[in-house]
Design an enzyme around this catalytic site. Structure first.
Site, PDB file in Angstrom:
ATOM      1  N   TYR A 247       0.796  -1.259   0.024  1.00 22.83           N
ATOM      2  CA  TYR A 247       0.053  -0.195  -0.173  1.00 22.83           C
ATOM      3  C   TYR A 247       0.988   1.161  -0.049  1.00 22.83           C
ATOM      4  CZ  TYR A 247      -3.928   3.073   1.144  1.00 22.83           C
ATOM      5  OH  TYR A 247      -4.804   4.152   1.141  1.00 22.83           O
TER       6      TYR A 247
HETATM    7  N1  NAP Z   1     -10.154   5.624   3.904  1.00 20.87           N
HETATM    8  C1  NAP Z   1      -8.939   6.125   4.098  1.00 20.87           C
HETATM    9  O1  NAP Z   1      -8.779   6.205   5.382  1.00 20.87           O
HETATM   10  C2  NAP Z   1      -8.146   6.499   3.060  1.00 20.87           C
HETATM   11  C3  NAP Z   1      -6.909   7.184   3.548  1.00 20.87           C
HETATM   12  C4  NAP Z   1      -5.959   7.535   2.388  1.00 20.87           C
HETATM   13  C5  NAP Z   1      -6.334   7.278   1.209  1.00 20.87           C
HETATM   14  N2  NAP Z   1      -7.468   6.467   0.672  1.00 20.87           N
HETATM   15  C6  NAP Z   1      -7.773   6.235  -0.783  1.00 20.87           C
HETATM   16  O2  NAP Z   1      -8.823   6.639  -0.980  1.00 20.87           O
HETATM   17  C7  NAP Z   1      -9.626   6.002  -2.207  1.00 20.87           C
HETATM   18  C8  NAP Z   1     -10.866   5.593  -1.858  1.00 20.87           C
HETATM   19  O3  NAP Z   1     -10.901   4.482  -0.561  1.00 20.87           O
HETATM   20  P1  NAP Z   1     -12.102   4.530   0.374  1.00 20.87           P
HETATM   21  O4  NAP Z   1     -11.430   4.598   1.923  1.00 20.87           O
HETATM   22  O5  NAP Z   1     -13.232   5.277  -0.167  1.00 20.87           O
HETATM   23  O6  NAP Z   1     -12.500   2.794   0.166  1.00 20.87           O
HETATM   24  P2  NAP Z   1     -13.900   1.921  -0.119  1.00 20.87           P
HETATM   25  O7  NAP Z   1     -14.778   2.450   0.356  1.00 20.87           O
HETATM   26  O8  NAP Z   1     -13.345   0.693   0.126  1.00 20.87           O
HETATM   27  O9  NAP Z   1     -14.031   2.316  -1.667  1.00 20.87           O
HETATM   28  C9  NAP Z   1     -12.891   1.765  -2.804  1.00 20.87           C
HETATM   29  C10 NAP Z   1     -13.600   2.291  -4.052  1.00 20.87           C
HETATM   30  O10 NAP Z   1     -12.676   1.639  -4.995  1.00 20.87           O
HETATM   31  C11 NAP Z   1     -13.139   0.664  -5.928  1.00 20.87           C
HETATM   32  N3  NAP Z   1     -12.215  -0.248  -6.452  1.00 20.87           N
HETATM   33  C12 NAP Z   1     -11.447  -0.904  -5.841  1.00 20.87           C
HETATM   34  N4  NAP Z   1     -11.056  -1.968  -6.641  1.00 20.87           N
HETATM   35  C13 NAP Z   1     -11.362  -1.696  -7.670  1.00 20.87           C
HETATM   36  C14 NAP Z   1     -10.837  -2.181  -8.959  1.00 20.87           C
HETATM   37  N5  NAP Z   1     -10.188  -2.973  -9.025  1.00 20.87           N
HETATM   38  N6  NAP Z   1     -11.757  -1.696 -10.263  1.00 20.87           N
HETATM   39  C15 NAP Z   1     -12.523  -0.762 -10.031  1.00 20.87           C
HETATM   40  N7  NAP Z   1     -12.714  -0.333  -8.844  1.00 20.87           N
HETATM   41  C16 NAP Z   1     -12.463  -0.605  -7.757  1.00 20.87           C
HETATM   42  C17 NAP Z   1     -14.331  -0.034  -4.971  1.00 20.87           C
HETATM   43  O11 NAP Z   1     -15.341  -0.404  -6.029  1.00 20.87           O
HETATM   44  P3  NAP Z   1     -15.734  -1.819  -6.368  1.00 20.87           P
HETATM   45  O12 NAP Z   1     -15.311  -2.493  -5.033  1.00 20.87           O
HETATM   46  O13 NAP Z   1     -17.304  -1.584  -6.579  1.00 20.87           O
HETATM   47  O14 NAP Z   1     -14.845  -1.992  -7.610  1.00 20.87           O
HETATM   48  C18 NAP Z   1     -14.672   1.207  -4.240  1.00 20.87           C
HETATM   49  O15 NAP Z   1     -15.865   2.112  -5.027  1.00 20.87           O
HETATM   50  C19 NAP Z   1      -8.510   4.654  -2.177  1.00 20.87           C
HETATM   51  O16 NAP Z   1      -7.647   4.780  -3.446  1.00 20.87           O
HETATM   52  C20 NAP Z   1      -7.716   4.700  -0.913  1.00 20.87           C
HETATM   53  O17 NAP Z   1      -6.507   4.333  -0.817  1.00 20.87           O
HETATM   54  C21 NAP Z   1      -8.461   6.140   1.827  1.00 20.87           C
END
Ligand code: NAP
Length: 257
Positions: A149
């Site tokens: 990650y």
């Molecule tokens: N939450 C945190 O604390 C945090 C902190 C820093 C950065 N981020 C970043 O923010 C972004 C969103 O994360 P989140 O926290 O909102 O997580 P989340 O709720 O798990 O959402 C992740 C999204 O990415 C999609 N996704 C994952 N793998 C995919 C694939 N192979 N193809 C197409 N879509 C895919 C999922 O959709 P499907 O499963 O329907 O495909 C889902 O809509 C990520 O890049 C994460 O690294 C999050």
């Protein structure tokens, strides 16, 4: 205004879709879980934007790129592309599994690179636009359990630096968002205590505003981001000591609670 969001089925992507549905004319939402996209699209119809969904895996690069070309062909102008889709994994204190590692790099890094060149060409032709990636504060400090990650997100930072230098002269804003911990399905599975954990609504508002303001980089929350950046600048032996201390502090406070 036309906006494209990957990973729109849950978490940050979904919340950004809600916000952009109120100001965009057309909103393209991409993710693998079609039923969640359909549900979201029907919820957002009332807000005025035309919602178009694409069920796609961002690691199926041929298919993803074909979808992006279609979006470019059918849109007169594309204003904002938000490459948000991402996955994380914690491999405890064991070595990573290579195929899991590859999946994370494919999704978090190549899933962005696979779409930005296509949309950048479109934006160059139309005279401007915004390319946004969601990196993470985990890009600054690697823990023993976050090899894939942290590597993926650090590579996103480097990639976005290159894109900014390359595309700024073409009037394309390149925006790198670097959040700390936000309560989403991605972090719900974390077994450790997450410092400065933010609620999704507040964090999504901050991201939305940073995009509006064309911030080149937006790391937040402020104190946590400063700590992460400062730790990353320390000499290696001090940095390692700080990370080890943080791990042991987290273990102790988990035992206490
Ligand atoms: N939450 C945190 O604390 C945090 C902190 C820093 C950065 N981020 C970043 O923010 C972004 C969103 O994360 P989140 O926290 O909102 O997580 P989340 O709720 O798990 O959402 C992740 C999204 O990415 C999609 N996704 C994952 N793998 C995919 C694939 N192979 N193809 C197409 N879509 C895919 C999922 O959709 P499907 O499963 O329907 O495909 C889902 O809509 C990520 O890049 C994460 O690294 C999050």
């Amino acid at each position: 205004m036309t906006v494209v969001i990957t990973g729109a089925s849950s978490g940050i992507g979904r919340e950004l879709a809600v916000r952009y549905s109120k100001i965009a004319d057309t909103l393209y939402l991409i993710a693998r879980r079609k039923e969640m996209l359909l549900e979201l699209a029907s919820e957002l119809q009332k807000n005025g934007a035309l919602i178009k969904i694409y069920q796609a895996d961002v690691t199926d690069f041929e298919n993803l790129r074909a979808i992006c070309r279609t979006i470019c062909e059918e849109s007169e102008k594309i204003d904002i592309v938000i490459a948000n889709a991402g996955v994380s994994s914690e491999h405890k204190n064991e070595l990573y599994d290579f195929w899991e590692f590859k999946k994370i790099i494919d999704t978090n890094l190549l899933g962005i690179a696979a779409i930005f060149d296509i949309f950048a060409h479109k934006m160059i032709n139309q005279g401007g636009g915004k390319l946004v990636a969601i990196s993470a504060l985990a890009s600054f400090v690697a823990f023993p359990t976050t090899a894939a990650y942290s590597a993926s997100k650090r590579a996103v930072n480097s990639f976005m630096d290159s894109m900014r230098l390359l595309l700024e002269p073409k009037n394309i804003k390149v925006i790198n968002i670097q959040p700390g911990f936000i309560r989403t399905p991605l972090t719900d599975k974390n077994s450790f205590k997450m410092p400065f954990l933010m609620e999704l609504d507040e964090a999504s508002d901050k991201i939305y505003k940073a995009i509006e303001k064309n911030k080149k980089e937006y790391a937040f929350p402020f104190l946590f981001s400063q700590a992460a950046k400062n730790i990353s600048r320390l000499p290696t032996f001090i940095r390692d000591a700080v990370v080890k201390k943080a791990i042991s502090y987290e273990k102790q406070s988990r035992k206490r609670s």
